[in-house]
Design a protein around this motif. Structure first.
Motif, PDB file in Angstrom:
ATOM      1  N   ASN A 183       0.708  -1.182  -0.042  1.00  0.00           N
ATOM      2  CA  ASN A 183       0.061  -0.030   0.090  1.00  0.00           C
ATOM      3  C   ASN A 183       1.147   1.224   0.027  1.00  0.00           C
ATOM      4  O   ASN A 183       1.563   1.478   1.064  1.00  0.00           O
ATOM      5  CB  ASN A 183      -0.913  -0.043   1.127  1.00  0.00           C
ATOM      6  N   ARG A 184       0.911   2.060  -1.263  1.00  0.00           N
ATOM      7  CA  ARG A 184       1.667   3.100  -1.308  1.00  0.00           C
ATOM      8  C   ARG A 184       1.030   4.396  -0.145  1.00  0.00           C
ATOM      9  O   ARG A 184      -0.193   4.299  -0.081  1.00  0.00           O
ATOM     10  CB  ARG A 184       1.764   3.597  -2.547  1.00  0.00           C
ATOM     11  N   LEU A 185       2.131   5.250   0.118  1.00  0.00           N
ATOM     12  CA  LEU A 185       1.428   6.385   0.945  1.00  0.00           C
ATOM     13  C   LEU A 185       0.467   7.139   0.087  1.00  0.00           C
ATOM     14  O   LEU A 185      -0.525   7.602   0.633  1.00  0.00           O
ATOM     15  CB  LEU A 185       2.392   7.312   1.121  1.00  0.00           C
ATOM     16  N   VAL A 186       0.507   7.081  -1.218  1.00  0.00           N
ATOM     17  CA  VAL A 186      -0.490   8.087  -1.924  1.00  0.00           C
ATOM     18  C   VAL A 186      -1.666   7.320  -2.267  1.00  0.00           C
ATOM     19  O   VAL A 186      -2.829   8.276  -2.897  1.00  0.00           O
ATOM     20  CB  VAL A 186       0.048   8.570  -3.277  1.00  0.00           C
ATOM     21  N   GLY A 187      -1.915   6.190  -1.769  1.00  0.00           N
ATOM     22  CA  GLY A 187      -3.412   5.465  -1.661  1.00  0.00           C
ATOM     23  C   GLY A 187      -3.522   4.546  -2.541  1.00  0.00           C
ATOM     24  O   GLY A 187      -4.372   3.596  -2.417  1.00  0.00           O
ATOM     25  N   MET A 188      -2.609   4.040  -3.550  1.00  0.00           N
ATOM     26  CA  MET A 188      -2.850   3.010  -4.446  1.00  0.00           C
ATOM     27  C   MET A 188      -1.960   1.774  -4.030  1.00  0.00           C
ATOM     28  O   MET A 188      -1.000   2.093  -3.250  1.00  0.00           O
ATOM     29  CB  MET A 188      -2.384   3.297  -5.928  1.00  0.00           C
ATOM     30  N   LYS A 189      -2.290   0.712  -4.431  1.00  0.00           N
ATOM     31  CA  LYS A 189      -1.577  -0.445  -4.173  1.00  0.00           C
ATOM     32  C   LYS A 189      -0.457  -0.678  -5.633  1.00  0.00           C
ATOM     33  O   LYS A 189      -0.759  -0.291  -6.525  1.00  0.00           O
ATOM     34  CB  LYS A 189      -2.282  -1.699  -4.128  1.00  0.00           C
ATOM     35  N   SER A 190       0.863  -1.140  -5.247  1.00  0.00           N
ATOM     36  CA  SER A 190       1.755  -1.527  -6.229  1.00  0.00           C
ATOM     37  C   SER A 190       2.298  -2.818  -5.853  1.00  0.00           C
ATOM     38  O   SER A 190       2.333  -3.244  -4.928  1.00  0.00           O
ATOM     39  CB  SER A 190       2.688  -0.230  -6.284  1.00  0.00           C
ATOM     40  N   ARG A 191       2.802  -3.224  -7.275  1.00  0.00           N
ATOM     41  CA  ARG A 191       3.523  -4.625  -6.961  1.00  0.00           C
ATOM     42  C   ARG A 191       5.005  -4.662  -7.388  1.00  0.00           C
ATOM     43  O   ARG A 191       5.240  -3.865  -8.509  1.00  0.00           O
ATOM     44  CB  ARG A 191       2.650  -5.611  -7.879  1.00  0.00           C
ATOM     45  N   GLY A 192       5.914  -4.958  -6.548  1.00  0.00           N
ATOM     46  CA  GLY A 192       7.202  -5.012  -6.954  1.00  0.00           C
ATOM     47  C   GLY A 192       7.911  -6.274  -6.385  1.00  0.00           C
ATOM     48  O   GLY A 192       7.382  -7.114  -5.594  1.00  0.00           O
TER      49      GLY A 192
END
Length: 404
Positions: free
Chosen positions: A264-273
């Motif tokens: 969960n990124r700080l800016v609100g979206m989810k990201s995959r890495g």
């Protein structure tokens, strides 16, 4: 646009910052001073000066910060036991405040009127850079091209680079977004954007091998600590940076520290890495093993709560805040007796405890033994259980009276 005469750019030589130099000159007509931070990314620094000057920078600073990074950022975070969302060992997160602080120092020395970074408007790094800039240069102007330019994708950036003769090490097919330092290497983008896709480890791994390709026999390593700080590997004393590089080598060879994470990124979206943190994974495990021997229950459990908040602060770019400093002071106080040696077995992606010793161990074989002893009266437990269970007993009696 507001015009600036001299802009200091956080420059990695990657895709974003490579195209930013000509973009700044094209749109602001300003002098561009590039700053690259050496936080242990190795060969990525090769040829940077020639590239920066060729694409329009007036000069390039290369700041050697690996030791400071290890001692003042990595080790305090390891001592805290801070892990973001149970998986992420914060490799990019705690490098950004250090880099940004040094950039502020250079910008002030150069008399710059703005600082520029290549972070996207969707990511965490923009926050990490800018909070640090605000902490040390509150009136400094900040330029964030991704929030204002017409380029909408990494594909657009590649096209811009080609049109402006900016040399790139990547192609459209290898256009992963990466961040590398002595602690980790992250991979994002392309096929990884879909969580349904299995990562192509043979294609992307750089710090080590996949567990399948690791040796069929285990490797053993012993890590020594003094007051929570790792000081030696297999009895050989090392400064933190060298110790991390050594553990990276051992961990990478055994397929350790590969994490596929949706965060969960700080800016609100989810990201995959996909993150590679071989040495860090070993170090966290070893430190945790030693703490289990040396910390009392109440301190350990409360420290685990603190670790969650500490991880959030680091992830959110709030390193230079009163709360992070206060939490570090608490953590340091808990580490007074976290001294000893931890032996580990490394095998095909697994870190397995193989024995821990400490002169300050709170573990007593005499008390814990299943054999006969003369220090523990088992009859004492009856009174303890009666008192500990009294609330349950009273409640059950109340319910019985109510017929429930």
């Amino acid at each position: 646009m507001t015009q600036f005469k001299k802009v200091v750019l956080a420059y990695s030589g990657g895709l974003d910052t490579s195209v930013i130099i000509p973009w700044l000159k094209e749109n602001y007509g300003c002098e561009v001073i590039a700053v690259s931070a050496d936080v242990g990314q190795g060969s990525e620094l090769d040829g940077l000066e020639e590239k920066a000057l060729k694409t329009g920078a007036s000069k390039l600073y290369i700041e050697h910060l690996a030791d400071e990074f290890a001692e003042d950022f990595i080790i305090p975070t390891v001592k805290a036991g801070a892990v973001y969302e149970g998986k992420y060992l914060l490799g990019t997160s705690f490098a950004r405040p250090l880099i940004a602080k040094r950039i502020v120092e250079i910008a002030k020395a150069e008399g710059a009127d703005a600082i520029c970074h290549g972070c996207t408007g969707k990511g965490n790094d923009q926050v990490r850079f800018e909070l640090t800039i605000k902490a040390f240069a509150p009136d400094m102007a900040i330029i964030a091209p991704w929030r204002i330019w017409d380029l909408k994708s990494r594909e657009d950036e590649i096209a811009y680079a080609e049109a402006h003769d900016v040399p790139l090490k990547i192609t459209r097919e290898t256009n992963y977004s990466k961040d590398k330092n002595m602690w980790h290497l992250s991979h994002e983008g392309l096929d990884l954007e879909d969580p349904a896709n299995e990562p192509m480890y043979d294609k992307i791994l750089e710090l080590g091998v996949s567990p399948e390709k690791a040796p069929d026999h285990p490797s053993y390593v012993t890590v020594s600590f003094e007051k929570g700080v790792p000081t030696a590997v297999d009895g050989v004393k090392m400064k933190p940076a060298d110790l991390i590089w050594k553990l990276n080598e051992l961990g990478g060879a055994n397929g350790i520290g590969i994490t596929d994470l949706v965060e969960n990124r700080l800016v609100g979206m989810k990201s995959r890495g996909v993150y590679e943190t071989p040495g860090g994974t070993i170090l966290y495990f070893a430190h945790e093993q030693l703490e289990s021997l040396c910390l009392d229950k109440e301190t350990m459990h409360y420290k685990q709560q603190v670790a969650l908040k500490f991880a959030d602060l680091v992830y959110n770019g709030q390193w230079y805040t009163p709360l992070r400093e206060a939490l570090s002071a608490f953590v340091d106080s808990t580490q007074e007796y976290v001294t000893g040696e931890v032996k580990l077995k490394l095998y095909k992606g697994n870190v397995i405890g193989a024995g821990t010793t400490s002169p300050y161990s709170l573990y007593s074989m005499e008390v814990a033994t299943f054999d006969e002893d003369e220090v523990y009266n088992q009859k004492d437990s009856e009174g303890f259980i009666n008192l500990f269970g009294l609330p349950l007993k009273v409640r059950a009696q109340m319910l019985a009276k109510q017929g429930r």
